[in-house]
Design an enzyme around this catalytic site. Structure first.
Site, PDB file in Angstrom:
ATOM      1  N   SER A   1       1.114  -0.194  -2.793  1.00  0.00           N
ATOM      2  CA  SER A   1      -0.279   0.221  -2.868  1.00  0.00           C
ATOM      3  C   SER A   1      -0.631   0.485  -4.315  1.00  0.00           C
ATOM      4  CB  SER A   1      -0.498   1.483  -2.031  1.00  0.00           C
ATOM      5  OG  SER A   1      -1.845   1.904  -2.100  1.00  0.00           O
TER       6      SER A   1
ATOM      7  N   HIS B   1      -7.914   2.297 -12.448  1.00  0.00           N
ATOM      8  CA  HIS B   1      -9.149   2.884 -12.973  1.00  0.00           C
ATOM      9  C   HIS B   1      -9.248   2.549 -14.468  1.00  0.00           C
ATOM     10  CE1 HIS B   1     -10.031   5.200  -9.359  1.00  0.00           C
ATOM     11  NE2 HIS B   1      -8.786   5.619  -9.334  1.00  0.00           N
TER      12      HIS B   1
ATOM     13  N   HIS C   1      -8.494  -1.848  -5.984  1.00  0.00           N
ATOM     14  CA  HIS C   1      -7.461  -1.323  -5.084  1.00  0.00           C
ATOM     15  C   HIS C   1      -6.860  -2.482  -4.305  1.00  0.00           C
ATOM     16  CE1 HIS C   1      -6.712  -0.280  -0.749  1.00  0.00           C
ATOM     17  NE2 HIS C   1      -5.837   0.523  -1.323  1.00  0.00           N
TER      18      HIS C   1
ATOM     19  N   ASN D   1      -3.415  -3.181  -1.323  1.00  0.00           N
ATOM     20  CA  ASN D   1      -2.156  -2.765  -0.709  1.00  0.00           C
ATOM     21  C   ASN D   1      -1.718  -3.786   0.331  1.00  0.00           C
ATOM     22  OD1 ASN D   1      -2.332  -1.522   2.264  1.00  0.00           O
ATOM     23  ND2 ASN D   1      -4.233  -1.021   1.204  1.00  0.00           N
ATOM     24  N   VAL D   2      -0.419  -3.856   0.504  1.00  0.00           N
ATOM     25  CA  VAL D   2       0.180  -4.667   1.561  1.00  0.00           C
ATOM     26  C   VAL D   2       1.291  -3.836   2.176  1.00  0.00           C
ATOM     27  CG1 VAL D   2      -0.411  -6.994   0.771  1.00  0.00           C
ATOM     28  CG2 VAL D   2       1.567  -5.845  -0.209  1.00  0.00           C
TER      29      VAL D   2
ATOM     30  N   HIS E   1     -14.506 -12.894  -4.482  1.00  0.00           N
ATOM     31  CA  HIS E   1     -14.563 -13.333  -3.083  1.00  0.00           C
ATOM     32  C   HIS E   1     -14.088 -14.773  -2.913  1.00  0.00           C
ATOM     33  CE1 HIS E   1     -16.138 -10.029  -0.653  1.00  0.00           C
ATOM     34  NE2 HIS E   1     -16.653  -9.593  -1.791  1.00  0.00           N
TER      35      HIS E   1
ATOM     36  N   GLY F   1       4.088  13.868   6.197  1.00  0.00           N
ATOM     37  CA  GLY F   1       4.969  14.552   5.249  1.00  0.00           C
ATOM     38  C   GLY F   1       5.338  13.696   4.065  1.00  0.00           C
TER      39      GLY F   1
ATOM     40  N   ARG G   1       5.000  11.972   0.176  1.00  0.00           N
ATOM     41  CA  ARG G   1       5.027  12.590  -1.151  1.00  0.00           C
ATOM     42  C   ARG G   1       3.602  12.684  -1.699  1.00  0.00           C
ATOM     43  NH1 ARG G   1       5.774  10.927  -6.693  1.00  0.00           N
ATOM     44  NH2 ARG G   1       7.057  12.457  -7.819  1.00  0.00           N
TER      45      ARG G   1
END
Length: 301
Positions: free
Chosen positions: A94, A98, A108, A110-111, A147, A260, A262
């Protein structure tokens, strides 16, 4: 049916993290990622990499993790009651970037892969992820490039894939309380297991590797654009919207905190600086006002 193998996914994700960090360092020109290795008491761990105060990137994080547990948090089982009582493993990369320059969009990606198992029953598994773009001073050609790259990623997997996951992205990254999208969207997919494992994995790999093709050209094109404090203040104001989405709506953030995870790694997506201003209204006809036209789902191609 292809064999489900989390180990090959983990190895790909580690390599992907390396590739993305190297490309972003090259685009920045001076900044370097600092690595923080961590372990999770309940099972697993990860490598959090953060770049701060680079020439281009004010703060960026690229996080790899592989975590496991005996019981899923409420955020995961609320909509998937069949997952209750299963041991689980999740792995992913992820990232959030900025930039300093307000003319470079925040981005951003993520996979991820998830599997939940119970003795005597078939495993439940899926892939998820996506890429999305959050400009402050948008350029139409940049949005079209973003796109078009997203569509090119999807095309080998079927004509219906880009429109489906583009629409899902628009709907997911929507700030209901502001009645606007977080940015100009991209791709968002989850619960992907409709194909056999290998094809689903191939799609996740295409999205992960495609991020650099979509984003690096925008950094290169805009990083020398001059800006002043007015631009900067508007950027910080709009970053506040980013914070609002991440803390109120983002499922990954909620899952991480409830399971829980990090905290430092989960909240690495936050901008280093942001601001809020009561009832801010951009001046009519200004570049700041023009942003609103981009915060409505539309066909960019």
């Amino acid at each position: 049916m292809s064999t489900i193998n989390i180990n090959v996914v983990v190895e790909f994700l580690k390599s992907l993290q390396d590739q993305i960090c190297s490309a972003l360092e090259a685009a920045d020109g001076s900044g370097k990622f600092i690595e923080d290795n961590w372990q999770r008491a309940e099972g697993g761990g990860g490598r959090t990499r953060v770049l701060t105060n680079g020439s281009v990137i004010e703060q960026g994080g690229v996080n790899f993790s592989v975590v496991s547990g005996d019981k899923l948090p409420p955020s995961a089982t609320a909509h998937r009651p069949e997952l209750a009582g299963r041991k689980w493993q999740a792995c992913g990369v992820s990232l959030v970037i900025h930039p300093k320059n307000p003319f470079i969009p925040t981005s951003h990606a993520n996979v991820r892969f998830f599997i939940a198992e119970k003795e005597g029953e078939e495993p439940v598994w899926w892939f998820g992820g996506g890429i999305d773009l959050t400009p402050f001073y948008p350029f139409k050609e940049d949005v079209v490039h973003w796109h078009q790259t997203a569509k090119d990623i999807c095309q080998p997997f079927g004509d219906d894939v880009y429109p489906k996951y583009k629409k899902w992205c628009d709907e997911y990254f929507h700030l209901k309380h502001r009645n606007e999208t977080r940015g100009v969207g991209g791709l968002f997919f989850d619960d992907l297991n409709k194909w056999e494992f290998d094809k689903c994995f191939d799609y996740m790999k295409a999205v992960g590797k495609g991020f650099l093709d979509a984003y690096i050209p925008l950094i290169e094109k805009r990083k020398a654009t001059p800006f002043d404090d007015n631009h900067r203040q508007f950027q910080l104001y709009r970053r506040g919207r980013y914070v609002e989405f991440n803390l109120v709506f983002d499922r990954g953030t909620l899952f991480g905190l409830q399971s829980g995870g990090r905290t430092e790694s989960i909240l690495m997506s936050m901008p280093p600086l942001a601001r809020w201003e009561y009832n801010f209204q951009p001046e009519a006809g200004s570049p700041e006002a023009a942003l609103q036209d981009y915060l409505v789902p539309q066909d960019w191609l």
